[in-house]
Design a protein around this motif. Structure first.
Motif, mmCIF file in Angstrom:
data_model
loop_
_atom_site.group_PDB
_atom_site.id
_atom_site.type_symbol
_atom_site.label_atom_id
_atom_site.label_comp_id
_atom_site.label_asym_id
_atom_site.label_seq_id
_atom_site.Cartn_x
_atom_site.Cartn_y
_atom_site.Cartn_z
ATOM 1 N N THR A 52 37.515 103.926 48.717
ATOM 2 C CA THR A 52 37.887 103.763 50.268
ATOM 3 C C THR A 52 38.918 101.987 50.383
ATOM 4 O OG1 THR A 52 36.222 104.238 50.913
ATOM 5 C CG2 THR A 52 37.506 103.261 52.698
ATOM 6 N N HIS A 53 39.215 101.331 49.750
ATOM 7 C CA HIS A 53 40.051 100.030 49.461
ATOM 8 C C HIS A 53 40.991 100.751 48.337
ATOM 9 C CE1 HIS A 53 38.122 97.119 52.165
ATOM 10 N NE2 HIS A 53 36.983 97.341 51.732
ATOM 11 N N LEU A 54 40.783 100.921 47.597
ATOM 12 C CA LEU A 54 41.736 101.664 46.981
ATOM 13 C C LEU A 54 42.687 102.855 47.852
ATOM 14 C CD1 LEU A 54 40.004 101.709 43.537
ATOM 15 C CD2 LEU A 54 41.865 99.736 43.997
ATOM 16 N N LYS A 55 42.391 103.708 47.744
ATOM 17 C CA LYS A 55 42.744 104.583 48.501
ATOM 18 C C LYS A 55 43.340 104.163 49.660
ATOM 19 C CE LYS A 55 41.385 108.870 51.424
ATOM 20 N NZ LYS A 55 40.431 110.180 51.993
ATOM 21 N N ALA A 56 42.540 103.365 49.986
ATOM 22 C CA ALA A 56 44.110 102.422 51.349
ATOM 23 C C ALA A 56 45.336 101.318 50.778
ATOM 24 C CB ALA A 56 43.466 102.575 52.260
ATOM 25 N N ARG A 57 44.780 101.627 49.822
ATOM 26 C CA ARG A 57 45.530 100.585 49.153
ATOM 27 C C ARG A 57 45.898 99.259 49.800
ATOM 28 N NH1 ARG A 57 49.544 103.540 45.696
ATOM 29 N NH2 ARG A 57 49.734 105.736 46.480
ATOM 30 N N ASP A 58 44.651 98.930 49.424
ATOM 31 C CA ASP A 58 44.571 97.329 50.418
ATOM 32 C C ASP A 58 44.783 96.079 49.288
ATOM 33 O OD1 ASP A 58 43.540 96.304 52.704
ATOM 34 O OD2 ASP A 58 41.321 96.901 52.396
ATOM 35 N N THR A 59 44.617 95.647 49.231
ATOM 36 C CA THR A 59 44.893 93.706 48.801
ATOM 37 C C THR A 59 43.980 94.006 48.223
ATOM 38 O OG1 THR A 59 43.817 92.025 50.538
ATOM 39 C CG2 THR A 59 46.624 93.614 50.954
ATOM 40 N N PRO A 60 44.130 93.244 47.121
ATOM 41 C CA PRO A 60 42.957 92.714 46.206
ATOM 42 C C PRO A 60 42.078 91.706 47.219
ATOM 43 C CG PRO A 60 44.838 93.257 44.754
ATOM 44 C CD PRO A 60 45.067 93.596 46.163
ATOM 45 N N LYS A 61 42.414 91.565 47.605
ATOM 46 C CA LYS A 61 41.582 89.915 48.519
ATOM 47 C C LYS A 61 40.723 90.782 49.066
ATOM 48 C CE LYS A 61 42.478 86.316 51.623
ATOM 49 N NZ LYS A 61 43.487 85.971 52.980
ATOM 50 N N ASP A 62 40.933 91.668 49.524
ATOM 51 C CA ASP A 62 40.265 92.405 51.244
ATOM 52 C C ASP A 62 38.841 92.994 50.248
ATOM 53 O OD1 ASP A 62 41.400 91.068 53.037
ATOM 54 O OD2 ASP A 62 42.598 93.102 53.530
ATOM 55 N N SER A 63 39.534 93.776 48.770
ATOM 56 C CA SER A 63 38.839 94.455 48.298
ATOM 57 C C SER A 63 37.337 93.842 47.500
ATOM 58 C CB SER A 63 39.643 95.766 47.183
ATOM 59 O OG SER A 63 40.242 96.341 47.642
ATOM 60 N N LEU A 64 38.226 92.858 47.365
ATOM 61 C CA LEU A 64 37.546 91.858 46.449
ATOM 62 C C LEU A 64 35.690 92.055 46.697
ATOM 63 C CD1 LEU A 64 37.330 90.607 43.353
ATOM 64 C CD2 LEU A 64 37.889 88.431 45.198
ATOM 65 N N PRO A 65 35.402 91.331 48.483
ATOM 66 C CA PRO A 65 34.253 91.286 48.618
ATOM 67 C C PRO A 65 32.684 92.321 48.322
ATOM 68 C CG PRO A 65 35.501 90.680 49.951
ATOM 69 C CD PRO A 65 36.080 91.324 49.062
ATOM 70 N N SER A 66 33.721 93.494 48.408
ATOM 71 C CA SER A 66 33.307 94.742 47.609
ATOM 72 C C SER A 66 32.777 95.335 46.763
ATOM 73 C CB SER A 66 33.695 95.965 48.537
ATOM 74 O OG SER A 66 33.948 96.452 49.665
ATOM 75 N N LEU A 67 34.059 95.123 45.798
ATOM 76 C CA LEU A 67 33.505 95.164 44.463
ATOM 77 C C LEU A 67 32.427 94.092 43.662
ATOM 78 C CD1 LEU A 67 34.483 96.071 41.752
ATOM 79 C CD2 LEU A 67 36.276 94.088 41.607
ATOM 80 N N VAL A 68 32.701 92.864 44.220
ATOM 81 C CA VAL A 68 31.284 91.609 44.253
ATOM 82 C C VAL A 68 29.871 92.427 44.200
ATOM 83 C CG1 VAL A 68 30.536 89.733 44.283
ATOM 84 C CG2 VAL A 68 32.955 89.943 43.869
ATOM 85 N N LEU A 69 29.953 93.623 45.328
ATOM 86 C CA LEU A 69 28.637 93.311 45.947
ATOM 87 C C LEU A 69 27.949 94.495 44.979
ATOM 88 C CD1 LEU A 69 29.364 93.288 50.158
ATOM 89 C CD2 LEU A 69 27.340 91.511 48.380
ATOM 90 N N LEU A 70 29.198 95.330 44.562
ATOM 91 C CA LEU A 70 29.042 96.413 43.740
ATOM 92 C C LEU A 70 28.144 95.861 42.855
ATOM 93 C CD1 LEU A 70 28.838 99.027 42.582
ATOM 94 C CD2 LEU A 70 31.413 98.965 42.378
ATOM 95 N N VAL A 71 28.464 94.838 41.644
ATOM 96 C CA VAL A 71 28.415 94.320 40.964
ATOM 97 C C VAL A 71 27.399 93.390 40.732
ATOM 98 C CG1 VAL A 71 28.722 92.546 38.555
ATOM 99 C CG2 VAL A 71 30.586 94.659 39.850
ATOM 100 N N LEU A 72 27.150 93.382 41.744
ATOM 101 C CA LEU A 72 25.254 92.381 42.168
ATOM 102 C C LEU A 72 25.097 93.147 42.520
ATOM 103 C CD1 LEU A 72 26.650 89.164 44.443
ATOM 104 C CD2 LEU A 72 26.183 88.804 41.850
ATOM 105 N N SER A 73 24.709 94.001 42.944
ATOM 106 C CA SER A 73 24.345 95.686 43.369
ATOM 107 C C SER A 73 23.187 95.658 42.052
ATOM 108 C CB SER A 73 24.274 96.723 44.697
ATOM 109 O OG SER A 73 24.779 95.194 45.606
#
Length: 117
Positions: A85-106
């Motif tokens: 969703t962040h990528l589709k909305a062309r969100d900034t990497p800074k705003d997308s990073l928490p979701s990515l970190v939680l993805l990896v940790l999960s």
């Protein structure tokens, strides 16, 4: 390996509970932030509920291993959707990073829990 899984599970449970409650309660700032990404308010509440249920599943999974693995895998899938969703909305990497970190940790938590079964 159990200690690593337990520590990650507790930390992730805290993070997801903290992220889920504002979504379920419909906080205006959360609705605005997710609205900017194209997420409707009704879906925001569903996502929040899934995050809370996943957090509970991680904690219960400390005693019932298969439930912890399922909860961690489910949360990883939820975060994969968040990253998309962040990528589709062309969100900034800074705003997308928490979701990515939680993805990896999960995903790591699910893998560790699966290895311990």
């Amino acid at each position: 390996m159990f200690i690593a899984t337990a520590v990650l599970s507790v930390l992730l449970a805290l993070a997801f509970a903290g992220a889920g409650f504002p979504k379920v309660s419909g906080k205006d700032d959360m609705a605005a932030q997710l609205g900017r990404l194209g997420v409707p308010t009704g879906l925001m509440r569903v996502i929040g509920a899934l995050e809370i249920v996943g957090a509970v599943g991680l904690l219960v999974g400390l005693w019932v291993g298969v439930l912890g693995v399922a909860a961690a895998a489910g949360l990883a899938l939820l975060m994969a959707g968040a990253v998309a969703t962040h990528l589709k909305a062309r969100d900034t990497p800074k705003d997308s990073l928490p979701s990515l970190v939680l993805l990896v940790l999960s995903a790591v938590t699910a893998a560790l829990g699966l290895a311990a079964l």
